[in-house]
Design a protein around this motif. Structure first.
Motif, PDB file in Angstrom:
ATOM      1  N   LEU A   1     -34.441  13.606 103.708  1.00 44.26           N
ATOM      2  CA  LEU A   1     -35.307  12.470 103.436  1.00 44.26           C
ATOM      3  C   LEU A   1     -36.273  12.787 102.302  1.00 44.26           C
ATOM      4  O   LEU A   1     -36.482  11.958 101.411  1.00 44.26           O
ATOM      5  N   LEU A   2     -36.834  13.981 102.306  1.00 42.75           N
ATOM      6  CA  LEU A   2     -37.778  14.368 101.251  1.00 42.75           C
ATOM      7  C   LEU A   2     -37.099  14.511  99.888  1.00 42.75           C
ATOM      8  O   LEU A   2     -37.753  14.362  98.849  1.00 42.75           O
ATOM      9  N   ALA A   3     -35.792  14.779  99.888  1.00 39.25           N
ATOM     10  CA  ALA A   3     -35.065  14.941  98.627  1.00 39.25           C
ATOM     11  C   ALA A   3     -34.688  13.613  98.001  1.00 39.25           C
ATOM     12  O   ALA A   3     -34.312  13.566  96.821  1.00 39.25           O
ATOM     13  N   GLN A   4     -34.809  12.516  98.755  1.00 37.79           N
ATOM     14  CA  GLN A   4     -34.451  11.199  98.228  1.00 37.79           C
ATOM     15  C   GLN A   4     -35.505  10.743  97.233  1.00 37.79           C
ATOM     16  O   GLN A   4     -36.702  10.971  97.430  1.00 37.79           O
TER      17      GLN A   4
ATOM     18  N   GLN B   1     -33.048  19.333 109.076  1.00 37.02           N
ATOM     19  CA  GLN B   1     -32.076  18.891 108.071  1.00 37.02           C
ATOM     20  C   GLN B   1     -32.359  17.458 107.635  1.00 37.02           C
ATOM     21  O   GLN B   1     -32.322  17.137 106.446  1.00 37.02           O
ATOM     22  N   LYS B   2     -32.647  16.594 108.585  1.00 40.67           N
ATOM     23  CA  LYS B   2     -32.898  15.192 108.269  1.00 40.67           C
ATOM     24  C   LYS B   2     -34.191  15.028 107.450  1.00 40.67           C
ATOM     25  O   LYS B   2     -34.241  14.238 106.525  1.00 40.67           O
TER      26      LYS B   2
END
Length: 56
Positions: free
Chosen positions: A50-53, A45-46
Motif C-alpha cells: 500500500l505504501l509503495a502505491q 506485506q499489505k
C-alpha cells in the motif's frame, strides 16, 4: 486520506476517507503463535504494498 478495514464488512460511515480498501484478514488474537506470525507477516506485506502505491 484513505482507510483500510480488516474484514469487518462495515462501511464505517464515520470515517471520512477518499479511498477505502477491505482486507479480509482473520483476527489473530486467539491463534497459535505460528499462525499469528503468518497473519502479522501478511499485514506487513499489505502495508508495504500500500505504501509503495503512488498517491494522487
Amino acid at each position: 486520506m484513505g482507510a483500510v478495514t480488516m474484514g469487518c464488512g462495515d462501511s464505517c460511515p464515520l470515517v471520512r476517507a477518499k479511498v477505502r480498501e477491505e482486507w479480509n484478514i482473520p483476527d489473530p488474537k486467539d491463534l497459535p503463535d505460528d499462525d499469528f506470525r503468518k497473519i502479522r507477516d501478511l499485514i506487513e506485506q499489505k502495508v508495504t504494498s500500500l505504501l509503495a502505491q503512488p498517491t494522487g
